[in-house]
Design a protein around this motif. Sequence first.
Motif, short mmCIF file in Angstrom:
data_model
loop_
_atom_site.label_atom_id
_atom_site.label_comp_id
_atom_site.label_asym_id
_atom_site.label_seq_id
_atom_site.Cartn_x
_atom_site.Cartn_y
_atom_site.Cartn_z
N ALA A 44 24.08 2.71 -21.31
CA ALA A 44 24.30 1.40 -20.70
C ALA A 44 23.26 1.17 -19.62
O ALA A 44 22.98 2.06 -18.81
N SER A 45 22.69 -0.02 -19.61
CA SER A 45 21.68 -0.35 -18.61
C SER A 45 21.97 -1.71 -18.01
O SER A 45 22.65 -2.54 -18.60
N GLY A 46 21.43 -1.95 -16.82
CA GLY A 46 21.64 -3.19 -16.10
C GLY A 46 22.02 -2.88 -14.67
O GLY A 46 21.97 -1.74 -14.22
N SER A 47 22.43 -3.90 -13.95
CA SER A 47 22.80 -3.72 -12.54
C SER A 47 24.25 -3.23 -12.45
O SER A 47 25.13 -3.93 -11.97
N ILE A 48 24.45 -2.01 -12.93
CA ILE A 48 25.79 -1.45 -13.07
C ILE A 48 26.22 -0.74 -11.79
O ILE A 48 25.51 0.11 -11.28
N LEU A 49 27.40 -1.10 -11.32
CA LEU A 49 28.00 -0.41 -10.17
C LEU A 49 28.88 0.74 -10.63
O LEU A 49 28.88 1.82 -10.04
N SER A 50 29.66 0.50 -11.67
CA SER A 50 30.54 1.53 -12.21
C SER A 50 31.00 1.14 -13.60
O SER A 50 30.98 -0.05 -13.96
N ALA A 103 31.53 -2.85 -13.94
CA ALA A 103 31.34 -3.63 -12.71
C ALA A 103 29.84 -3.74 -12.41
O ALA A 103 29.11 -2.74 -12.47
N THR A 104 29.41 -4.94 -12.15
CA THR A 104 28.02 -5.19 -11.81
C THR A 104 27.94 -5.96 -10.50
O THR A 104 28.96 -6.43 -9.98
N VAL A 105 26.74 -6.12 -10.02
CA VAL A 105 26.53 -6.90 -8.81
C VAL A 105 27.03 -8.33 -9.02
O VAL A 105 27.67 -8.92 -8.15
N ALA A 106 26.75 -8.88 -10.20
CA ALA A 106 27.15 -10.26 -10.50
C ALA A 106 28.63 -10.38 -10.80
O ALA A 106 29.23 -11.43 -10.60
N ASP A 107 29.26 -9.30 -11.30
CA ASP A 107 30.66 -9.34 -11.70
C ASP A 107 31.35 -8.06 -11.25
O ASP A 107 31.59 -7.16 -12.05
N PRO A 108 31.69 -7.95 -9.97
CA PRO A 108 32.25 -6.70 -9.45
C PRO A 108 33.64 -6.39 -9.99
O PRO A 108 34.08 -5.24 -9.88
N ASP A 109 34.34 -7.36 -10.57
CA ASP A 109 35.66 -7.08 -11.14
C ASP A 109 35.55 -6.32 -12.45
O ASP A 109 36.49 -5.66 -12.89
N GLY A 110 34.42 -6.45 -13.13
CA GLY A 110 34.19 -5.71 -14.36
C GLY A 110 34.62 -6.45 -15.61
O GLY A 110 35.57 -7.23 -15.59
N MET A 111 33.91 -6.19 -16.70
CA MET A 111 34.25 -6.76 -18.00
C MET A 111 33.76 -5.81 -19.08
O MET A 111 32.93 -4.94 -18.81
N PRO A 112 34.28 -5.97 -20.31
CA PRO A 112 33.87 -5.07 -21.38
C PRO A 112 32.57 -5.51 -22.05
O PRO A 112 32.23 -6.68 -22.06
#
Length: 122
Positions: free
Chosen positions: A24-30, A101-110
């Motif tokens: 997985a790649s991108g601005s991933i927080l977790s 969870a990403t910088v743009a979407d900290p709540d997370g999605m699949p």
Amino acid sequence: QVQLVESGGGLVQPGGSLRLSCAASGSILSIDAMGWYRQAPGKQRELVATIHRSGDTNYADSRQGRFTISGDNAKNTVYLQMNNLRPEDTAVYYCHADLVATVADPDGMPYWGQGTQVTVSS
């Protein structure tokens, strides 16, 4: 934007082994969990195995023993070691990441990968 890139599929003879990888790649927080699903022609997509970031794993009953899922949280990568492959394992194998969870979407999605073909045939 998050991308899941699978690799490792191919053609193998019955009884053979393959190792699938998904990064997985991108601005991933977790990432809460990652896993593998598969879809054979004319059938619904089904679970193969999942792994939580804690290391807990879950397998579809028929795959446990022949398949082993593992992950590297630091690399946002999941692996699927498949041994003693059978013709009925032939399918497109899809990587799935849950609650990313990403910088743009900290709540997370699949997210889903595009799939990698595994063909078991002599």
